[in-house]
Design a protein around this motif. Structure first.
Motif, PDB file in Angstrom:
ATOM      1  N   ALA A  28       0.867  -1.187   0.000  1.00 15.86           N
ATOM      2  CA  ALA A  28       0.000   0.000   0.000  1.00 15.86           C
ATOM      3  C   ALA A  28       0.903   1.237   0.000  1.00 15.86           C
ATOM      4  CB  ALA A  28      -0.944  -0.022   1.192  1.00 15.86           C
ATOM      5  N   THR A  29       0.954   1.933   1.120  1.00 10.96           N
ATOM      6  CA  THR A  29       1.741   3.162   1.161  1.00 10.96           C
ATOM      7  C   THR A  29       3.009   3.038   2.001  1.00 10.96           C
ATOM      8  OG1 THR A  29       0.423   3.945   3.024  1.00 10.96           O
ATOM      9  CG2 THR A  29      -0.279   4.632   0.811  1.00 10.96           C
ATOM     10  N   THR A  30       3.104   1.949   2.759  1.00  9.57           N
ATOM     11  CA  THR A  30       4.286   1.816   3.617  1.00  9.57           C
ATOM     12  C   THR A  30       5.008   0.510   3.309  1.00  9.57           C
ATOM     13  OG1 THR A  30       2.939   0.807   5.346  1.00  9.57           O
ATOM     14  CG2 THR A  30       3.317   3.182   5.520  1.00  9.57           C
ATOM     15  N   TRP A  31       6.278   0.520   3.602  1.00 13.91           N
ATOM     16  CA  TRP A  31       7.100  -0.664   3.395  1.00 13.91           C
ATOM     17  C   TRP A  31       6.902  -1.658   4.536  1.00 13.91           C
ATOM     18  CZ3 TRP A  31       9.901  -1.741  -0.879  1.00 13.91           C
ATOM     19  CH2 TRP A  31      10.124  -0.685  -1.773  1.00 13.91           C
ATOM     20  N   ARG A  32       6.939  -2.940   4.167  1.00 11.29           N
ATOM     21  CA  ARG A  32       6.850  -4.016   5.155  1.00 11.29           C
ATOM     22  C   ARG A  32       7.896  -5.063   4.827  1.00 11.29           C
ATOM     23  NH1 ARG A  32       2.175  -4.232   8.135  1.00 11.29           N
ATOM     24  NH2 ARG A  32       3.585  -5.373   9.513  1.00 11.29           N
ATOM     25  N   VAL A  33       8.294  -5.807   5.841  1.00 14.80           N
ATOM     26  CA  VAL A  33       9.163  -6.954   5.615  1.00 14.80           C
ATOM     27  C   VAL A  33       8.274  -8.136   5.227  1.00 14.80           C
ATOM     28  CG1 VAL A  33      10.829  -8.539   6.639  1.00 14.80           C
ATOM     29  CG2 VAL A  33      10.856  -6.115   7.298  1.00 14.80           C
ATOM     30  N   LEU A  34       8.486  -8.672   4.035  1.00 16.79           N
ATOM     31  CA  LEU A  34       7.656  -9.784   3.562  1.00 16.79           C
ATOM     32  C   LEU A  34       8.260 -11.131   3.920  1.00 16.79           C
ATOM     33  CD1 LEU A  34       6.671  -8.499  -0.003  1.00 16.79           C
ATOM     34  CD2 LEU A  34       5.520  -8.120   2.183  1.00 16.79           C
ATOM     35  N   GLY A  35       9.560 -11.200   3.992  1.00 12.66           N
ATOM     36  CA  GLY A  35      10.193 -12.475   4.305  1.00 12.66           C
ATOM     37  C   GLY A  35      11.688 -12.315   4.432  1.00 12.66           C
ATOM     38  N   THR A  36      12.293 -13.176   5.227  1.00  8.74           N
ATOM     39  CA  THR A  36      13.745 -13.133   5.412  1.00  8.74           C
ATOM     40  C   THR A  36      14.279 -14.553   5.469  1.00  8.74           C
ATOM     41  OG1 THR A  36      13.820 -13.244   7.831  1.00  8.74           O
ATOM     42  CG2 THR A  36      13.459 -11.073   6.883  1.00  8.74           C
ATOM     43  N   LEU A  37      15.565 -14.672   5.176  1.00  7.93           N
ATOM     44  CA  LEU A  37      16.225 -15.970   5.251  1.00  7.93           C
ATOM     45  C   LEU A  37      17.719 -15.732   5.353  1.00  7.93           C
ATOM     46  CD1 LEU A  37      15.728 -19.046   5.177  1.00  7.93           C
ATOM     47  CD2 LEU A  37      16.006 -18.960   2.695  1.00  7.93           C
ATOM     48  N   ALA A  38      18.398 -16.568   6.099  1.00  3.99           N
ATOM     49  CA  ALA A  38      19.853 -16.465   6.228  1.00  3.99           C
ATOM     50  C   ALA A  38      20.461 -17.841   5.981  1.00  3.99           C
ATOM     51  CB  ALA A  38      20.245 -15.941   7.606  1.00  3.99           C
ATOM     52  N   ALA A  39      21.701 -17.847   5.515  1.00  6.98           N
ATOM     53  CA  ALA A  39      22.387 -19.095   5.203  1.00  6.98           C
ATOM     54  C   ALA A  39      23.892 -18.861   5.330  1.00  6.98           C
ATOM     55  CB  ALA A  39      22.035 -19.551   3.792  1.00  6.98           C
ATOM     56  N   PRO A  40      24.679 -19.929   5.285  1.00 10.28           N
ATOM     57  CA  PRO A  40      26.130 -19.723   5.312  1.00 10.28           C
ATOM     58  C   PRO A  40      26.591 -18.797   4.201  1.00 10.28           C
ATOM     59  CG  PRO A  40      25.634 -22.038   5.700  1.00 10.28           C
ATOM     60  CD  PRO A  40      24.340 -21.375   5.371  1.00 10.28           C
ATOM     61  N   ALA A  41      27.697 -18.123   4.450  1.00 12.41           N
ATOM     62  CA  ALA A  41      28.157 -17.054   3.561  1.00 12.41           C
ATOM     63  C   ALA A  41      28.400 -17.522   2.131  1.00 12.41           C
ATOM     64  CB  ALA A  41      29.434 -16.429   4.126  1.00 12.41           C
ATOM     65  N   ALA A  42      28.709 -18.798   1.938  1.00 14.88           N
ATOM     66  CA  ALA A  42      28.990 -19.285   0.588  1.00 14.88           C
ATOM     67  C   ALA A  42      27.747 -19.297  -0.295  1.00 14.88           C
ATOM     68  CB  ALA A  42      29.569 -20.702   0.665  1.00 14.88           C
ATOM     69  N   VAL A  43      26.578 -19.230   0.289  1.00 18.90           N
ATOM     70  CA  VAL A  43      25.334 -19.266  -0.491  1.00 18.90           C
ATOM     71  C   VAL A  43      25.078 -17.892  -1.091  1.00 18.90           C
ATOM     72  CG1 VAL A  43      22.851 -19.701  -0.386  1.00 18.90           C
ATOM     73  CG2 VAL A  43      24.421 -21.077   0.992  1.00 18.90           C
ATOM     74  N   GLU A  44      24.726 -17.877  -2.364  1.00 19.54           N
ATOM     75  CA  GLU A  44      24.512 -16.609  -3.059  1.00 19.54           C
ATOM     76  C   GLU A  44      23.212 -15.933  -2.616  1.00 19.54           C
ATOM     77  OE1 GLU A  44      27.948 -16.200  -4.711  1.00 19.54           O
ATOM     78  OE2 GLU A  44      26.334 -14.804  -5.205  1.00 19.54           O
ATOM     79  N   PRO A  45      23.214 -14.603  -2.538  1.00 20.76           N
ATOM     80  CA  PRO A  45      21.986 -13.900  -2.149  1.00 20.76           C
ATOM     81  C   PRO A  45      20.810 -14.199  -3.061  1.00 20.76           C
ATOM     82  CG  PRO A  45      23.860 -12.384  -2.115  1.00 20.76           C
ATOM     83  CD  PRO A  45      24.347 -13.668  -2.706  1.00 20.76           C
ATOM     84  N   GLY A  46      21.098 -14.378  -4.347  1.00 19.58           N
ATOM     85  CA  GLY A  46      20.008 -14.658  -5.268  1.00 19.58           C
ATOM     86  C   GLY A  46      19.285 -15.946  -4.933  1.00 19.58           C
ATOM     87  N   THR A  47      20.018 -16.937  -4.466  1.00 24.89           N
ATOM     88  CA  THR A  47      19.398 -18.212  -4.074  1.00 24.89           C
ATOM     89  C   THR A  47      18.464 -17.999  -2.893  1.00 24.89           C
ATOM     90  OG1 THR A  47      21.369 -19.391  -4.825  1.00 24.89           O
ATOM     91  CG2 THR A  47      19.886 -20.555  -3.321  1.00 24.89           C
ATOM     92  N   LEU A  48      18.925 -17.222  -1.921  1.00 22.05           N
ATOM     93  CA  LEU A  48      18.090 -16.932  -0.755  1.00 22.05           C
ATOM     94  C   LEU A  48      16.856 -16.141  -1.157  1.00 22.05           C
ATOM     95  CD1 LEU A  48      20.903 -15.993   1.769  1.00 22.05           C
ATOM     96  CD2 LEU A  48      19.417 -17.972   1.908  1.00 22.05           C
ATOM     97  N   ALA A  49      17.065 -15.143  -1.999  1.00 17.15           N
ATOM     98  CA  ALA A  49      15.942 -14.306  -2.412  1.00 17.15           C
ATOM     99  C   ALA A  49      14.895 -15.124  -3.161  1.00 17.15           C
ATOM    100  CB  ALA A  49      16.439 -13.144  -3.277  1.00 17.15           C
ATOM    101  N   SER A  50      15.371 -16.011  -4.011  1.00 18.34           N
ATOM    102  CA  SER A  50      14.443 -16.845  -4.772  1.00 18.34           C
ATOM    103  C   SER A  50      13.642 -17.758  -3.844  1.00 18.34           C
ATOM    104  CB  SER A  50      15.227 -17.660  -5.794  1.00 18.34           C
ATOM    105  OG  SER A  50      14.382 -18.488  -6.520  1.00 18.34           O
ATOM    106  N   THR A  51      14.308 -18.292  -2.833  1.00 19.57           N
ATOM    107  CA  THR A  51      13.625 -19.163  -1.866  1.00 19.57           C
ATOM    108  C   THR A  51      12.567 -18.384  -1.096  1.00 19.57           C
ATOM    109  OG1 THR A  51      15.646 -20.459  -1.634  1.00 19.57           O
ATOM    110  CG2 THR A  51      13.965 -20.741   0.071  1.00 19.57           C
ATOM    111  N   ILE A  52      12.907 -17.187  -0.665  1.00 20.32           N
ATOM    112  CA  ILE A  52      11.939 -16.356   0.066  1.00 20.32           C
ATOM    113  C   ILE A  52      10.751 -16.051  -0.838  1.00 20.32           C
ATOM    114  CG2 ILE A  52      11.542 -14.158   1.244  1.00 20.32           C
ATOM    115  CD1 ILE A  52      14.593 -14.031   1.730  1.00 20.32           C
ATOM    116  N   ALA A  53      11.044 -15.676  -2.081  1.00 20.54           N
ATOM    117  CA  ALA A  53       9.967 -15.330  -2.998  1.00 20.54           C
ATOM    118  C   ALA A  53       9.036 -16.520  -3.220  1.00 20.54           C
ATOM    119  CB  ALA A  53      10.547 -14.844  -4.330  1.00 20.54           C
ATOM    120  N   THR A  54       9.622 -17.699  -3.330  1.00 25.27           N
ATOM    121  CA  THR A  54       8.802 -18.909  -3.513  1.00 25.27           C
ATOM    122  C   THR A  54       7.873 -19.103  -2.324  1.00 25.27           C
ATOM    123  OG1 THR A  54      10.563 -19.932  -4.815  1.00 25.27           O
ATOM    124  CG2 THR A  54       8.907 -21.402  -3.870  1.00 25.27           C
TER     125      THR A  54
END
Lengths: 549, 336
Positions: A28-54
């Motif tokens: 709507a008009t304000t930002w919200r946190v929709l989802g978060t995920l953390a993993a070992p540093a070797a994991v690429e951010p895109g992989t995490l983002a894709s998992t959250i989006a799924t």
């Protein structure tokens, strides 16, 4: 980044041990946190983002569609990204051990890892070896001003040695402090070609405060606005502005730690005034050092109940350093919290004289050291190492958003986003009432037997009443979202901010609840190991949930 | 068949690296025998390292050219009033009109462990060599560069005792399984073994090995080359199955243990080595520590202990039903 334009945003924190991603959305008009995920540093951010989006799509396909969120298109999303800069090594060279230690105390208040040399410990070949080490990124060469009698004789040699070595490494940065700046041999350093910077500053001072040119010079050499520990204090400042609360931050990570303080502008300040922010980022705050030393092992062992063998504990600490994500079971989390306590205490020793006199209203906890602990155990780890009488709210940067938010350069934009996310940004742990009681005994292993007063927490069902026994530690259930009045009544007087027989304070609920801490201030653990362990085990029983059959 | 969803969330590292740059530390006083761009063969001397480095002060009468620079070699040549007592070595700096020199008497020759091309020489700091060798990286190397024929003398989860080591293994680099004790390490040195490859090394054994190594460096006659490559860490784990398969394939070949990066390297670029199954994951800790199984998808956040909630994944171990394991407890090896 312009907050008004996109409807989706990735917030990425790439730490040394952990990569964390959050998807922020503006349905709507304000930002919200929709989802978060953390993993070992070797994991690429895109992989995490894709998992959250799924997961978001699976949970609320309509929301995802309305925002245009697609798991296969997350790489195209605008992003805020903070990184933990790898630690750099500083060679400290001085004419005496005394001066070298003084220089090291300034360097300890920066992210630099220091290796120290003086004629008392190193001959010229060994000093040259240190300075030529490819792992050393900068030299701090210093003396008193005037030079002391214990260092005067060595200054010409040291100036020539450092100049010679720095000319062999043209990219090496050099900070020169004190009277040694006037030595003729340093002329070669000033004429040096290459990318290495030369910074000249006054001598180190004993008991330096915030005004420390050496510390400032060292910090400037590695300043990086995208570094997580540079960005986090800025986000803390925005939080202080938005909430109008005094904030402090305790962060323990893989390669360093951070203490930060933010004071909101006074009511008389013009609109849009910034909070006053200060911070200390130090390698001393790392969870486990790359090379474990006996003193650090002992400091962790002091907070453990299961480890009886120093070698075995050292093995576990080395394993924690080598595989920071492994062993997130109960014993592994306990080890992390014990190591985190030791790290916070090291940070506080480094920051002696820098902490503000007035306590914070809210203490934030951040960093991978606290990622998996039960909320009450996490809260206690901070309370154990922050012994100030009074009432404080506790919160946790679980989604690791402070660092990415702090990379927003424009303070107005940053404040706007922080204001939108304020309710989602932090997990409320609860509150703590830490009171110095007249009957508290010398160490924490011997609680007094007789109540000295009573605590009443107001509630819709009549509230909770708790007897106050000196030395006791208790947790009152106070869920997130609750704000309650807690009234303390004693016969002998109880020390919160001021000693009083009756006091009413406002407390906030959280996932840990309200911690009522009548243990001694400062906290002293029993010297005897068996009593220390039984004391810590008793606190453990309060702060760790019951075993689920 | 495509990998189960979520596999990319398990930390992965290459099993074998093809081509690696090796770094050999130099200290002031050490002497490089090679220059950048120079090709070197395996066994070729690349540096002379002092075992007894010290600082010498040149006599005031010593003749040092005005063009001399720190890092240059200094030798009191014949004639020109040469002083037979003047030291030789590497110039460090001049102060009070007297040069300081890094010198010493006992030189140990460092040989290239594999063939390559020198990419950098920095006096008093390092030599770098780019090689086509293949490398299995470890967590840490204790000791220095060493070469030998590879012998596998234990299963991947085994432990070798001192009595298992005899002089037949002289000149070998031995793979000893999950763990080794201090007595066996001492025995290994004594029988002439050149190196040990082990999964984990405890603090006590590590401290003893470091101390022995330090004493050996300081000894007048030094010690034969010896090193311990620790593959995993400090807490007991077996060698990974895919790593063990590669070590088995290399048995009998000449390999080297090198410190930077800490690795086992072998000069066999065209040798076919067993490739890892990228869907096989290894469990580092917890009740199934040391076991390996097939990744079977994400299991979401779960409570693994009192109050501890972590992201987990399904792992199928043998014929058992899948178990939920914390993502942080998993790792896997992949082909580069």
């Amino acid at each position: 980044m312009t907050a008004a334009t996109p409807r989706l945003l990735l917030a990425i924190d790439r730490g040394a041990a952990t990569t964390s991603v959050a998807i922020l959305g503006r349905p709507a008009t304000t930002w919200r946190v929709l989802g978060t995920l953390a993993a070992p540093a070797a994991v690429e951010p895109g992989t995490l983002a894709s998992t959250i989006a799924t997961r978001i799509v699976a949970a609320d396909a309509g929301l995802a569609t309305s925002l245009g969120l697609r798991p296969d298109a997350v790489d195209d999303l605008p992003r805020l990204e903070a990184r933990s800069r790898p630690p750099s090594t500083l060679a400290i060279v001085a004419g005496s051990r005394r001066t070298a230690d003084l220089l090291a105390s300034s360097a300890a208040r920066t992210p630099w890892r220091s290796r120290i040399a003086s004629p008392e410990t190193h001959d010229p070949r060994e000093m040259t070896e240190l300075v030529l080490d490819a792992g050393v990124s900068a030299i701090l060469l210093g003396s008193g001003d005037p030079a002391g009698p214990d260092e005067r004789a060595a200054l010409d040699d040291l100036a020539a040695l450092v100049t010679a070595a720095a000319r062999r490494r043209p990219g090496l940065d050099v900070v020169v402090a004190g009277a040694i700046r006037t030595r003729r041999a340093l002329g070669g350093l000033r004429e040096r070609e290459g990318a290495g910077r030369l910074v000249e500053v006054p001598a180190a001072r004993r008991r330096g405060g915030w005004d420390d040119p050496i510390r400032d010079a060292l910090a400037s050499l590695i300043a990086d606005p995208s570094d997580a520990r540079t960005a986090m204090p800025l986000a803390l400042g925005s939080l202080a502005e938005v909430t109008d609360r005094r904030m402090s931050l305790v962060e323990v990570g893989y390669d360093g730690g951070l203490l930060a303080w933010a004071v909101p502008p006074p009511a008389s300040a013009p609109a849009g005034a910034a909070a006053a922010v200060r911070s200390v980022h130090s390698a001393a705050g790392e969870l486990v050092a790359p090379q474990t030393i006996p003193e650090d092992v002992d400091a962790v062992m002091a907070w453990t109940i299961g480890e009886h063998d120093r070698h075995r504990l050292t093995d576990r600490l080395r394993e924690l350093r080598g595989a920071p994500w492994a062993d997130l079971s109960g014993p592994g989390v306990r080890l992390r919290l014990a190591a985190a306590r030791a790290a916070i205490l090291r940070l506080r020793r480094v920051a002696v004289g820098l902490e503000p006199d007035e306590p914070a209203d809210i203490v934030l906890v951040a960093g991978g050291a606290f990622a998996a602990g039960p909320p009450a155990a996490t809260a206690l780890a901070v309370i154990d190492t922050t012994r100030r009488p009074g009432t404080v709210a506790l919160a946790w940067d679980a989604a690791r958003l402070l660092a990415p938010l702090g990379t927003i350069a424009d303070p107005v934009e940053r404040r706007t986003l922080v204001a939108d996310l304020a309710d989602d940004l932090l997990v409320p742990l609860g509150s703590a009432i830490v009171a110095a009681t007249a009957g508290a005994t010398r160490d924490a292993g011997s609680p007094g037997r007789h109540p000295v007063g009573r605590l009443q927490v107001d509630g819709p069902d009549g509230g909770t009443i708790l007897d106050l026994v000196p030395g006791d530690l208790s947790i009152v259930d106070l869920p997130p979202g609750r704000v309650a009045a807690a009234t303390i009544v004693t016969d002998e007087g109880i020390g919160l901010v001021r000693r009083a027989r009756r006091a009413t304070v406002t407390v906030n609920g959280g996932v840990a609840g309200l911690v009522v801490d009548l243990r001694p201030v400062p906290l002293r653990l029993p010297d005897r190991r068996d009593r220390r362990r039984s004391t810590i085990a008793a606190w453990d029983a309060i702060t760790w949930p019951e075993e689920v059959p | 068949m495509s990998a189960p969803s979520g596999l990319a969330l398990v930390a992965a590292a290459p099993l074998v690296e093809d081509g690696v740059e090796l770094r050999f530390a130099l200290r002031p006083g050490d002497r490089a025998f090679v220059v950048p761009g120079e090709p070197v063969a395996a066994g070729a001397p690349i540096a002379g390292r002092l075992r007894d480095p010290r600082t010498e002060v040149l006599p005031a009468r010593a003749s040092v050219p005005d063009t001399a620079r720190p890092g240059d070699r200094w030798t009191a040549g014949p004639g020109r009033g040469a002083d037979p007592d003047a030291p030789e070595g590497e110039l460090l700096f001049a102060s009070g009109r007297r040069w300081r020199v890094a010198g010493g008497e006992h030189v140990e020759t460092l040989e290239a462990p594999v063939a390559g091309v020198v990419t950098a020489v920095v006096a008093g700091s390092e030599i770098r060599i780019a090689t086509g060798a293949r490398a299995i990286r470890g967590r840490e190397l204790i000791g220095g560069t060493t070469t030998g024929r590879l012998e596998v003398i234990s299963p991947r989860d085994g432990e070798v005792r001192a009595t298992d080591l005899d002089v037949d293994l002289a000149g070998a680099i031995v793979v000893v399984g999950a763990r080794i004790d201090a007595e066996a390490i001492t025995r290994a040195r004594a029988v002439g073994i050149r190196g040990i490859v082990v999964a984990t090394l405890g603090t006590r054994e590590r401290r003893d090995a470091l101390a022995t190594d330090e004493r050996g460096r300081a000894a007048v006659h030094g010690l034969p080359p010896f090193a311990i490559l620790v593959l995993e860490g400090a807490v007991r784990l077996p060698i990974g199955a895919s790593t063990m398969a590669v070590l088995d394939a290399l048995e009998g070949r000449t390999v080297a243990l090198v410190p930077e990066p800490a690795a086992l390297v072998v000069d066999a670029p065209s040798l076919a080595l067993p490739a890892p199954d990228p869907t096989v994951v290894r469990i580092r800790s917890g009740p199934w520590a040391g076991l390996e199984g097939a990744f079977a998808g994400l299991a979401g956040p779960r409570r693994v202990d009192r109050g501890v909630i972590v992201e987990t994944a399904w792992v199928r171990i043998g014929d058992r039903p899948p178990v939920a394991v914390a993502l942080g407890d998993l790792d896997r090896r992949i082909a580069r």
